[in-house]
Motif scaffolding. Structure first.
Motif, PDB file in Angstrom:
ATOM      1  N   GLY A  40      40.991  37.741  33.057  1.00 13.72           N
ATOM      2  CA  GLY A  40      40.814  38.095  34.465  1.00 13.72           C
ATOM      3  C   GLY A  40      39.891  39.286  34.655  1.00 13.72           C
ATOM      4  N   GLN A  41      40.077  40.313  33.869  1.00 12.61           N
ATOM      5  CA  GLN A  41      39.229  41.506  33.980  1.00 12.61           C
ATOM      6  C   GLN A  41      37.798  41.200  33.556  1.00 12.61           C
ATOM      7  N   LEU A  42      37.666  40.436  32.464  1.00 11.89           N
ATOM      8  CA  LEU A  42      36.325  40.058  32.008  1.00 11.89           C
ATOM      9  C   LEU A  42      35.609  39.222  33.067  1.00 11.89           C
ATOM     10  N   TRP A  43      36.346  38.306  33.693  1.00 14.48           N
ATOM     11  CA  TRP A  43      35.770  37.437  34.707  1.00 14.48           C
ATOM     12  C   TRP A  43      35.273  38.248  35.905  1.00 14.48           C
ATOM     13  N   ILE A  44      36.118  39.126  36.410  1.00 14.43           N
ATOM     14  CA  ILE A  44      35.722  39.951  37.562  1.00 14.43           C
ATOM     15  C   ILE A  44      34.522  40.826  37.211  1.00 14.43           C
ATOM     16  N   ASN A  45      34.545  41.389  35.999  1.00 15.17           N
ATOM     17  CA  ASN A  45      33.430  42.231  35.571  1.00 15.17           C
ATOM     18  C   ASN A  45      32.130  41.441  35.437  1.00 15.17           C
ATOM     19  N   ALA A  46      32.217  40.151  35.167  1.00  9.93           N
ATOM     20  CA  ALA A  46      31.029  39.300  35.112  1.00  9.93           C
ATOM     21  C   ALA A  46      30.638  38.804  36.501  1.00  9.93           C
ATOM     22  N   TRP A  47      31.642  38.522  37.338  1.00 13.56           N
ATOM     23  CA  TRP A  47      31.373  37.917  38.636  1.00 13.56           C
ATOM     24  C   TRP A  47      30.707  38.870  39.621  1.00 13.56           C
ATOM     25  N   LEU A  48      31.209  40.069  39.759  1.00 10.81           N
ATOM     26  CA  LEU A  48      30.682  40.966  40.791  1.00 10.81           C
ATOM     27  C   LEU A  48      29.192  41.257  40.624  1.00 10.81           C
ATOM     28  N   PRO A  49      28.714  41.609  39.429  1.00  8.70           N
ATOM     29  CA  PRO A  49      27.261  41.809  39.305  1.00  8.70           C
ATOM     30  C   PRO A  49      26.482  40.499  39.513  1.00  8.70           C
ATOM     31  N   SER A  50      27.075  39.381  39.112  1.00 11.10           N
ATOM     32  CA  SER A  50      26.415  38.089  39.323  1.00 11.10           C
ATOM     33  C   SER A  50      26.256  37.811  40.812  1.00 11.10           C
ATOM     34  N   TRP A  51      27.273  38.118  41.583  1.00  5.30           N
ATOM     35  CA  TRP A  51      27.216  37.895  43.025  1.00  5.30           C
ATOM     36  C   TRP A  51      26.144  38.776  43.670  1.00  5.30           C
ATOM     37  N   LEU A  52      26.045  40.005  43.179  1.00  2.00           N
ATOM     38  CA  LEU A  52      25.034  40.909  43.731  1.00  2.00           C
ATOM     39  C   LEU A  52      23.621  40.379  43.510  1.00  2.00           C
ATOM     40  N   ILE A  53      23.425  39.622  42.460  1.00  2.00           N
ATOM     41  CA  ILE A  53      22.123  39.000  42.198  1.00  2.00           C
ATOM     42  C   ILE A  53      22.014  37.672  42.944  1.00  2.00           C
ATOM     43  N   SER A  88      42.226  34.629  27.087  1.00  2.86           N
ATOM     44  CA  SER A  88      42.870  35.807  26.520  1.00  2.86           C
ATOM     45  C   SER A  88      43.543  36.614  27.631  1.00  2.86           C
ATOM     46  N   GLU A  89      44.274  37.633  27.233  1.00  4.35           N
ATOM     47  CA  GLU A  89      44.915  38.509  28.231  1.00  4.35           C
ATOM     48  C   GLU A  89      43.886  39.220  29.093  1.00  4.35           C
ATOM     49  N   ALA A  90      42.710  39.442  28.532  1.00  4.60           N
ATOM     50  CA  ALA A  90      41.665  40.167  29.254  1.00  4.60           C
ATOM     51  C   ALA A  90      40.798  39.256  30.115  1.00  4.60           C
TER      52      ALA A  90
END
Length: 77
Positions: free
Chosen positions: A39-52, A35-37
């Motif tokens: 990239g934003q959804l991915w980044i919003n999922a990735w950053l907290p995942s990386w912190l864990i 979807s158009e969103a």
């Protein structure tokens, strides 16, 4: 360049970043499609995942290295 003593931390940082990026991308795609969103959804999922993922890799990596060491044959010198 970093001193060699930082190699384990840099390895964990890069490995956790790449793995969490790939896994969160796959999960986001399965959930939202391209979807158009996306990239934003991915980044919003990735950053907290990386912190864990980063501290988990730091904790789990030594045990994984020991298991690998037990599973592989020692080379003759």
């Amino acid at each position: 360049m970093f001193p060699v003593k930082f190699a384990p931390v840099l390895f964990a940082l890069l490995l956790s970043g790449m793995m969490s990026l790939i896994v969160s991308g796959i999960a986001t795609y399965k959930h939202a499609g391209l979807s158009e969103a996306f990239g934003q959804l991915w980044i919003n999922a990735w950053l907290p995942s990386w912190l864990i993922a980063f501290p988990v890799v730091m904790i789990v990596a030594p045990g994984a290295r020991r298991i690998v060491g037990a599973l592989v044959r020692k080379e003759a010198a």
